[in-house]
Design a protein around this motif. Sequence first.
Motif, PDB file in Angstrom:
ATOM      1  N   GLY A 114       0.815  -1.223   0.000  1.00  0.00           N
ATOM      2  CA  GLY A 114       0.000   0.000   0.000  1.00  0.00           C
ATOM      3  C   GLY A 114       0.846   1.269   0.000  1.00  0.00           C
ATOM      4  O   GLY A 114       1.348   1.672  -1.017  1.00  0.00           O
ATOM      5  N   PRO A 115       1.019   1.911   1.174  1.00  0.00           N
ATOM      6  CA  PRO A 115       0.525   1.517   2.487  1.00  0.00           C
ATOM      7  C   PRO A 115      -0.905   1.964   2.789  1.00  0.00           C
ATOM      8  O   PRO A 115      -1.389   1.709   3.886  1.00  0.00           O
ATOM      9  CB  PRO A 115       1.510   2.168   3.438  1.00  0.00           C
ATOM     10  N   TYR A 116      -1.582   2.630   1.843  1.00  0.00           N
ATOM     11  CA  TYR A 116      -3.025   2.808   2.021  1.00  0.00           C
ATOM     12  C   TYR A 116      -3.687   1.475   1.692  1.00  0.00           C
ATOM     13  O   TYR A 116      -3.398   0.862   0.657  1.00  0.00           O
ATOM     14  CB  TYR A 116      -3.562   3.897   1.094  1.00  0.00           C
ATOM     15  N   VAL A 117      -4.596   1.017   2.564  1.00  0.00           N
ATOM     16  CA  VAL A 117      -5.180  -0.304   2.366  1.00  0.00           C
ATOM     17  C   VAL A 117      -6.688  -0.294   2.168  1.00  0.00           C
ATOM     18  O   VAL A 117      -7.238  -1.279   1.672  1.00  0.00           O
ATOM     19  CB  VAL A 117      -4.826  -1.248   3.541  1.00  0.00           C
ATOM     20  N   CYS A 118      -7.392   0.738   2.584  1.00  0.00           N
ATOM     21  CA  CYS A 118      -8.859   0.714   2.637  1.00  0.00           C
ATOM     22  C   CYS A 118      -9.262  -0.409   3.592  1.00  0.00           C
ATOM     23  O   CYS A 118      -9.228  -0.218   4.791  1.00  0.00           O
ATOM     24  CB  CYS A 118      -9.493   0.553   1.264  1.00  0.00           C
ATOM     25  N   ALA A 119      -9.655  -1.591   3.072  1.00  0.00           N
ATOM     26  CA  ALA A 119      -9.823  -2.814   3.862  1.00  0.00           C
ATOM     27  C   ALA A 119     -10.828  -2.674   4.997  1.00  0.00           C
ATOM     28  O   ALA A 119     -10.792  -3.457   5.941  1.00  0.00           O
ATOM     29  CB  ALA A 119      -8.467  -3.281   4.417  1.00  0.00           C
ATOM     30  N   GLU A 120     -11.727  -1.671   4.927  1.00  0.00           N
ATOM     31  CA  GLU A 120     -12.653  -1.435   6.039  1.00  0.00           C
ATOM     32  C   GLU A 120     -11.869  -1.325   7.343  1.00  0.00           C
ATOM     33  O   GLU A 120     -12.317  -1.755   8.398  1.00  0.00           O
ATOM     34  CB  GLU A 120     -13.731  -2.523   6.123  1.00  0.00           C
ATOM     35  N   TRP A 121     -10.704  -0.751   7.236  1.00  0.00           N
ATOM     36  CA  TRP A 121      -9.757  -0.611   8.339  1.00  0.00           C
ATOM     37  C   TRP A 121      -9.736   0.842   8.774  1.00  0.00           C
ATOM     38  O   TRP A 121      -9.853   1.747   7.942  1.00  0.00           O
ATOM     39  CB  TRP A 121      -8.374  -1.058   7.873  1.00  0.00           C
ATOM     40  N   ASP A 122      -9.576   1.085  10.062  1.00  0.00           N
ATOM     41  CA  ASP A 122      -9.596   2.438  10.586  1.00  0.00           C
ATOM     42  C   ASP A 122      -8.622   3.348   9.834  1.00  0.00           C
ATOM     43  O   ASP A 122      -7.432   3.041   9.701  1.00  0.00           O
ATOM     44  CB  ASP A 122      -9.236   2.422  12.074  1.00  0.00           C
ATOM     45  N   TYR A 123      -9.147   4.446   9.312  1.00  0.00           N
ATOM     46  CA  TYR A 123      -8.346   5.474   8.622  1.00  0.00           C
ATOM     47  C   TYR A 123      -7.608   4.911   7.407  1.00  0.00           C
ATOM     48  O   TYR A 123      -6.588   5.464   6.986  1.00  0.00           O
ATOM     49  CB  TYR A 123      -7.371   6.101   9.610  1.00  0.00           C
ATOM     50  N   GLY A 124      -8.132   3.815   6.859  1.00  0.00           N
ATOM     51  CA  GLY A 124      -7.509   3.214   5.687  1.00  0.00           C
ATOM     52  C   GLY A 124      -6.105   2.707   5.936  1.00  0.00           C
ATOM     53  O   GLY A 124      -5.353   2.452   4.989  1.00  0.00           O
ATOM     54  N   ARG A 299      -9.045  -1.523  18.233  1.00  0.00           N
ATOM     55  CA  ARG A 299      -9.653  -0.325  17.670  1.00  0.00           C
ATOM     56  C   ARG A 299      -9.279  -0.079  16.222  1.00  0.00           C
ATOM     57  O   ARG A 299     -10.123   0.269  15.409  1.00  0.00           O
ATOM     58  CB  ARG A 299      -9.244   0.911  18.486  1.00  0.00           C
ATOM     59  N   THR A 300      -8.009  -0.285  15.885  1.00  0.00           N
ATOM     60  CA  THR A 300      -7.546   0.169  14.576  1.00  0.00           C
ATOM     61  C   THR A 300      -7.988  -0.743  13.446  1.00  0.00           C
ATOM     62  O   THR A 300      -7.893  -0.363  12.286  1.00  0.00           O
ATOM     63  CB  THR A 300      -6.011   0.278  14.548  1.00  0.00           C
ATOM     64  N   SER A 301      -8.462  -1.958  13.759  1.00  0.00           N
ATOM     65  CA  SER A 301      -8.804  -2.873  12.678  1.00  0.00           C
ATOM     66  C   SER A 301     -10.222  -2.688  12.173  1.00  0.00           C
ATOM     67  O   SER A 301     -10.636  -3.360  11.242  1.00  0.00           O
ATOM     68  CB  SER A 301      -8.612  -4.324  13.129  1.00  0.00           C
ATOM     69  N   GLY A 302     -11.006  -1.793  12.785  1.00  0.00           N
ATOM     70  CA  GLY A 302     -12.374  -1.561  12.346  1.00  0.00           C
ATOM     71  C   GLY A 302     -12.567  -0.162  11.819  1.00  0.00           C
ATOM     72  O   GLY A 302     -12.266   0.815  12.498  1.00  0.00           O
ATOM     73  N   GLY A 303     -13.075  -0.061  10.612  1.00  0.00           N
ATOM     74  CA  GLY A 303     -13.319   1.245  10.017  1.00  0.00           C
ATOM     75  C   GLY A 303     -14.641   1.829  10.480  1.00  0.00           C
ATOM     76  O   GLY A 303     -15.269   1.331  11.405  1.00  0.00           O
ATOM     77  N   PRO A 304     -15.120   2.878   9.825  1.00  0.00           N
ATOM     78  CA  PRO A 304     -16.303   3.599  10.297  1.00  0.00           C
ATOM     79  C   PRO A 304     -17.564   2.753  10.245  1.00  0.00           C
ATOM     80  O   PRO A 304     -17.945   2.249   9.195  1.00  0.00           O
ATOM     81  CB  PRO A 304     -16.386   4.782   9.323  1.00  0.00           C
ATOM     82  N   GLY A 541     -17.446  10.368  21.098  1.00  0.00           N
ATOM     83  CA  GLY A 541     -16.968   9.018  20.813  1.00  0.00           C
ATOM     84  C   GLY A 541     -17.027   8.710  19.331  1.00  0.00           C
ATOM     85  O   GLY A 541     -17.889   9.217  18.603  1.00  0.00           O
ATOM     86  N   THR A 542     -16.098   7.897  18.872  1.00  0.00           N
ATOM     87  CA  THR A 542     -16.084   7.473  17.470  1.00  0.00           C
ATOM     88  C   THR A 542     -16.188   5.952  17.399  1.00  0.00           C
ATOM     89  O   THR A 542     -15.921   5.242  18.363  1.00  0.00           O
ATOM     90  CB  THR A 542     -14.789   7.913  16.756  1.00  0.00           C
ATOM     91  N   ILE A 543     -16.580   5.477  16.234  1.00  0.00           N
ATOM     92  CA  ILE A 543     -16.632   4.035  15.967  1.00  0.00           C
ATOM     93  C   ILE A 543     -15.832   3.797  14.689  1.00  0.00           C
ATOM     94  O   ILE A 543     -16.344   3.350  13.666  1.00  0.00           O
ATOM     95  CB  ILE A 543     -18.084   3.559  15.806  1.00  0.00           C
ATOM     96  N   GLY A 544     -14.571   4.122  14.749  1.00  0.00           N
ATOM     97  CA  GLY A 544     -13.733   4.034  13.561  1.00  0.00           C
ATOM     98  C   GLY A 544     -13.801   5.323  12.763  1.00  0.00           C
ATOM     99  O   GLY A 544     -14.742   6.114  12.890  1.00  0.00           O
ATOM    100  N   HIS A 545     -12.791   5.545  11.927  1.00  0.00           N
ATOM    101  CA  HIS A 545     -12.706   6.778  11.138  1.00  0.00           C
ATOM    102  C   HIS A 545     -12.832   6.473   9.656  1.00  0.00           C
ATOM    103  O   HIS A 545     -12.660   5.339   9.220  1.00  0.00           O
ATOM    104  CB  HIS A 545     -11.372   7.475  11.416  1.00  0.00           C
ATOM    105  N   ALA A 546     -13.125   7.513   8.904  1.00  0.00           N
ATOM    106  CA  ALA A 546     -13.272   7.382   7.453  1.00  0.00           C
ATOM    107  C   ALA A 546     -12.064   6.666   6.864  1.00  0.00           C
ATOM    108  O   ALA A 546     -10.930   6.845   7.317  1.00  0.00           O
ATOM    109  CB  ALA A 546     -13.441   8.761   6.820  1.00  0.00           C
TER     110      ALA A 546
END
Length: 818
Positions: A114-124, A299-304, A541-546
């Motif tokens: 990548g290192p941008y992955v998207c992957a429904e991962w926090d902050y890509g 936390r970091t493995s889950g996106g928004p 509170g957040t539930i993952g980021h864009a």
Amino acid sequence: MAMAKSLVVVLVLFLLSFLAYSTTVSHDGRALLINGQRRIIISGSIHYPRSTPEMWPELIKKAKEGGLDAIETYVFWNAHEPVKRQYNFEGNLDLVRFIKEIQNAGLYAIVRIGPYVCAEWDYGGFPAWLRQIPGMEMRTDNKPFKDEMQTFTTLIVDMLKKENLLAPQGGPIILSQIENEYGNIQSGYGAAAKNYIEWCANMAQSLDIGVPWIMCQQADAPQPMINTCNGFYCHDFQPNNANSPKIWTENWTGWFKDWDKPDPHRPAEDVAYAVARFFETNGTVQNYYMYHGGTNFGRTSGGPYITTSYDYDAPLDEYGNIRQPKWGHLKALHAALKIMEKALVYGNYNSTQLENGVQITEFTGKGITPGCFISNSNTTLDATVKYHGQNYFVPASSVSILPECKEEVYNTAKVNTQTSIMVKKRSQAEDEPEELSWSWRPEEMTSTLKGALGNFSDHKLLDQIIGSGDKSDYLWYMNTFDHPYDMDMTLQVATQGHVLHAFLNGDHVGSQYAADGNFSFTFEAGVKIKKGKNYISLLSGTIGHANYGARFELVPTGIAGGPVFLIGDGGMKHDLSSELWAYKVGLNGEDNEIYMDNPNDKWYTDSVPSMRPFTWYKTTFKAPLGTEAVVVNLEGMGKGVAWVNGNNLGRYWPTTIANNQGCELCDYDNHTVPDDHCRTGCGEPGQIWYHVPRSFLKEGEPNTLILFEEAGGEPFNVNFQTMVVGTVCGHVEEGKTLTLSCQGTRTISNVEFASFGNPVGMCGAFQKGTCDSQIALDAIQKACVGKMACSIKGSARVLGDSECKNMPVSLAVQAVCS
């Protein structure tokens, strides 16, 4: 002289050893070349952070048994470098160990850096600290970003080289990816996008890894980058250069799930159809996304708004169990394709179009055993095709595969493997009480509710990811002001956060959650302002980021800019937005690591509250007996985070309810795809079952479950269960062999249905037709009951005469595993 000869011998042996294990990887316009030989490569995605090191060998083993040649993974920057120049490659982030497990299994590896992955991962996958670098613009022709991207990419490549994991070094890695799906959104970056992509290509090439680089969804990928396809179907895709082979980096086996949406599925028949069409049209490398989806631990493995489960309806389910019939149906497809691999990559290609979307494709050549496909792309009409004097029934949206072009060995719509229905089983350890015993403690908020002990302050309302550095889901915004007299007012807060909890002078005045994933709302509550000093404390509170889209990193979170108003009689507004705000990152319980269950922490055992927000709960339990996957049922809880023995299971939010869109009969005759139909769980809680990997548990001693409950929940119904195969079914054509397996140590205890004739229906709803063998049930009971697995051939010699005249005969069985 003797020493010189010895050195020569050592050098020769070293070179011979290197040559023996070194693998050359190249390509032409037809295929990927491994040691000079054209190959088709069937790969599957398994993300190492979404499982555990203890799970990796078994996941990879099942992938290999399913007919895969390679395992693909992203590399997750924010997980590996959460703080600038502080790296983490331990535990389930041990990339090197994961690649070596792939190598130990005798499979290839595809690494998408990548290192941008998207992957429904926090902050890509981007670390939050990038936002704190002056002048930073991500994924564009921006020097600060390119410097950081090159530093991390080089770090990963050097690590792989050091461990000899690249194919020319004898390692398993045959492909690597730079950037990810940039072509989908590059118009949002203007003219700078082309410069950036050219820079990415040049930077990647300069790292000299000895294997090809790919760029997915990048139609203008510069040479020698290979542009590739992502999607449900990629048979119509063509690379942008005649010397680039046709590669499919993401064949979506299902889809990810949001908290407020039902569970998406993709029929095994549709996945198989897409794969067969891809190889029918000169495809060479195909990767399932996902082959094992896994779990968004931490936390970091889950996106928004993505659930903790990342099951993805993959051939291996979230817990690592084989999902049937998808796994078995695809395994049979892989075997059929491999029979005619040489024809597919060396044969001459000829396709003949017939009527109504039917075509015959032949791969032939001198000295090559031919291979043929009969495909029917019509979504509603079945076809009977006469070919070389034989009739072939080809259902709508299906492909028949004929190695040697003489006999159908596989059709994508004809499933001849079992269906497994998984169930949860209450599996208590010895002497484990039926109900868990709980203790509790409140989240300490006294200081934050009085505006004290902030980490820093500012005369503006900060974006939450900038203010928190993404160290926590939570950020406190605290303001202190004087007022000349008592007054009833309205507190109004505009927020881009997912959750807002508001307090005035220590009292909770209200909470609000973003509805339907709409992360922009205005909170309002009536408040009583007192004469003198007042304290406003806002917990965002957040539930993952864009994680997707052009300049997604700029999507605001939290009370970014507000405004925050106090509104009095007559619409009088007091704007607090630019006053001095104190900030505190995270919860006090997080700071004190309550989830690690420190012996000195004080917990209360009396009057355990329920439906109390901002509360920590603790219980102990024994590990369920056996080896099956363990899950914890959190139905009744509100929203929060769970830990077992200090391991973060991820976010829970059972109070969100899935909408009623798409829960239609998942019937392949309707040619459904997961983003439109074929969903289950409408009107049910978004997720109640949470994976507890066996490696998180301690055998023979107490284990600790700790919950932080943010919204208010009921802990007394929480329980642990195991995932097992409950029912196994199969329906195969006459002459085919049906294999039933309970997976693991359980055995078939009963055959509920058996018919050798013309049965109809599906698993759970089989019915006998108009003709049937009288001895089939007895024969199958004798063959299967008491066994972990059994195989039955659908033939009259084994099962008796069905007495079906002039009609197709098949075998259907439904059995129970205990």
